[in-house]
Scaffold this motif. Sequence first.
Motif, PDB file in Angstrom:
ATOM      1  N   ARG A 110      -1.482 -41.252  31.170  1.00 33.46           N
ATOM      2  CA  ARG A 110      -2.753 -41.044  30.477  1.00 33.46           C
ATOM      3  C   ARG A 110      -3.466 -39.790  30.940  1.00 33.46           C
ATOM      4  O   ARG A 110      -4.462 -39.395  30.344  1.00 33.46           O
ATOM      5  N   PHE A 111      -2.968 -39.153  31.992  1.00 36.08           N
ATOM      6  CA  PHE A 111      -3.538 -37.875  32.406  1.00 36.08           C
ATOM      7  C   PHE A 111      -3.240 -36.785  31.381  1.00 36.08           C
ATOM      8  O   PHE A 111      -3.923 -35.771  31.351  1.00 36.08           O
ATOM      9  N   SER A 112      -2.226 -36.989  30.563  1.00 39.15           N
ATOM     10  CA  SER A 112      -1.919 -36.003  29.528  1.00 39.15           C
ATOM     11  C   SER A 112      -2.959 -36.012  28.407  1.00 39.15           C
ATOM     12  O   SER A 112      -3.004 -35.087  27.608  1.00 39.15           O
ATOM     13  N   ASP A 113      -3.796 -37.046  28.347  1.00 35.93           N
ATOM     14  CA  ASP A 113      -4.874 -37.095  27.360  1.00 35.93           C
ATOM     15  C   ASP A 113      -6.008 -36.132  27.692  1.00 35.93           C
ATOM     16  O   ASP A 113      -6.813 -35.824  26.837  1.00 35.93           O
ATOM     17  N   GLY A 114      -6.061 -35.712  28.942  1.00 34.09           N
ATOM     18  CA  GLY A 114      -7.113 -34.791  29.371  1.00 34.09           C
ATOM     19  C   GLY A 114      -7.922 -35.371  30.513  1.00 34.09           C
ATOM     20  O   GLY A 114      -7.881 -36.570  30.801  1.00 34.09           O
ATOM     21  N   ALA A 121     -11.227 -35.615  30.881  1.00 34.72           N
ATOM     22  CA  ALA A 121     -12.394 -36.427  30.538  1.00 34.72           C
ATOM     23  C   ALA A 121     -12.026 -37.884  30.267  1.00 34.72           C
ATOM     24  O   ALA A 121     -12.752 -38.800  30.672  1.00 34.72           O
ATOM     25  N   ALA A 122     -10.918 -38.111  29.600  1.00 34.48           N
ATOM     26  CA  ALA A 122     -10.503 -39.479  29.295  1.00 34.48           C
ATOM     27  C   ALA A 122     -10.195 -40.258  30.568  1.00 34.48           C
ATOM     28  O   ALA A 122     -10.615 -41.409  30.731  1.00 34.48           O
ATOM     29  N   CYS A 123      -9.477 -39.636  31.486  1.00 31.35           N
ATOM     30  CA  CYS A 123      -9.139 -40.309  32.743  1.00 31.35           C
ATOM     31  C   CYS A 123     -10.356 -40.453  33.634  1.00 31.35           C
ATOM     32  O   CYS A 123     -10.504 -41.452  34.332  1.00 31.35           O
ATOM     33  N   LEU A 124     -11.232 -39.471  33.596  1.00 26.54           N
ATOM     34  CA  LEU A 124     -12.441 -39.530  34.400  1.00 26.54           C
ATOM     35  C   LEU A 124     -13.339 -40.676  33.951  1.00 26.54           C
ATOM     36  O   LEU A 124     -13.886 -41.408  34.783  1.00 26.54           O
ATOM     37  N   SER A 125     -13.474 -40.864  32.668  1.00 24.93           N
ATOM     38  CA  SER A 125     -14.305 -41.964  32.179  1.00 24.93           C
ATOM     39  C   SER A 125     -13.665 -43.316  32.463  1.00 24.93           C
ATOM     40  O   SER A 125     -14.362 -44.270  32.829  1.00 24.93           O
ATOM     41  N   SER A 126     -12.349 -43.426  32.331  1.00 23.67           N
ATOM     42  CA  SER A 126     -11.665 -44.677  32.664  1.00 23.67           C
ATOM     43  C   SER A 126     -11.833 -45.014  34.139  1.00 23.67           C
ATOM     44  O   SER A 126     -12.108 -46.158  34.502  1.00 23.67           O
ATOM     45  N   PHE A 127     -11.677 -44.002  34.995  1.00 27.06           N
ATOM     46  CA  PHE A 127     -11.853 -44.222  36.425  1.00 27.06           C
ATOM     47  C   PHE A 127     -13.294 -44.587  36.753  1.00 27.06           C
ATOM     48  O   PHE A 127     -13.549 -45.472  37.568  1.00 27.06           O
ATOM     49  N   ALA A 128     -14.249 -43.897  36.133  1.00 23.19           N
ATOM     50  CA  ALA A 128     -15.656 -44.129  36.435  1.00 23.19           C
ATOM     51  C   ALA A 128     -16.061 -45.572  36.143  1.00 23.19           C
ATOM     52  O   ALA A 128     -16.692 -46.227  36.988  1.00 23.19           O
ATOM     53  N   ASP A 171      -1.051 -31.105  36.327  1.00 21.81           N
ATOM     54  CA  ASP A 171       0.378 -31.386  36.392  1.00 21.81           C
ATOM     55  C   ASP A 171       0.894 -31.928  35.057  1.00 21.81           C
ATOM     56  O   ASP A 171       2.001 -31.607  34.634  1.00 21.81           O
ATOM     57  N   ALA A 172       0.092 -32.753  34.382  1.00 20.82           N
ATOM     58  CA  ALA A 172       0.510 -33.298  33.085  1.00 20.82           C
ATOM     59  C   ALA A 172       0.559 -32.216  32.017  1.00 20.82           C
ATOM     60  O   ALA A 172       1.339 -32.299  31.072  1.00 20.82           O
ATOM     61  N   ALA A 173      -0.268 -31.179  32.188  1.00 20.78           N
ATOM     62  CA  ALA A 173      -0.277 -30.083  31.224  1.00 20.78           C
ATOM     63  C   ALA A 173       0.811 -29.063  31.516  1.00 20.78           C
ATOM     64  O   ALA A 173       0.925 -28.069  30.811  1.00 20.78           O
ATOM     65  N   GLY A 174       1.575 -29.269  32.550  1.00 20.74           N
ATOM     66  CA  GLY A 174       2.656 -28.354  32.874  1.00 20.74           C
ATOM     67  C   GLY A 174       2.316 -27.396  33.992  1.00 20.74           C
ATOM     68  O   GLY A 174       3.127 -26.589  34.379  1.00 20.74           O
TER      69      GLY A 174
END
Length: 182
Positions: A97-101, A103-110, A162-165
């Motif tokens: 899910r880090f490949s989503d960007g 902000a998406a992972c940051l909000s899920s973690f928060a 890393d997910a973005a290459g």
Amino acid sequence: MQKKDANRSRYGNVALAALCFVLQLALAPNLAFGSGRFNFAVIFAFCISLLVGGRRGVVYSFFAGLVFDLSTTGPVGLVALLLTLTSYVLGLEERNRFSDGAAACLSSFAISSLVVIFVYHLAMLAMGQAGSLFDVVVLRTLPSYALTFVAYLPFNHHFTKDAAGGVSARPRRGSHYSVKGL
């Protein structure tokens, strides 16, 4: 085309676990903000859940929670249970899910980390290790959440990069794969 390198991900997971373990034992007890402390078990569990999810994320989260429980004076199994349940929810998609960007992972973690830290400190109130609800929310949960969130930011940056290459999406000047002449 995506390649799956099982050894690279396995060694990366072991390195992440070792880093979070050392930080939890060396840094978390010594640095405090109010009555709040870092929680690197939450960071490790949610990074794994967002990276791979599924069964592996749940198992890793359980053991991370168990290590946290054994290194503190709280009840054994509480954080293990909380991390297992939230990692199950975070890892339902079983993909990176880090490949989503970021902000998406940051909000899920928060959201997930706030819930885990609040429920943990609420259970500590029920066990008599906190004085009042004000103590739980203002003096323990919010400082612990702030420290954990700030400590998560470099991990989020690393895994989204890393997910973005690891490089920018536009080709370098003079690259063999340039589409400039097309």
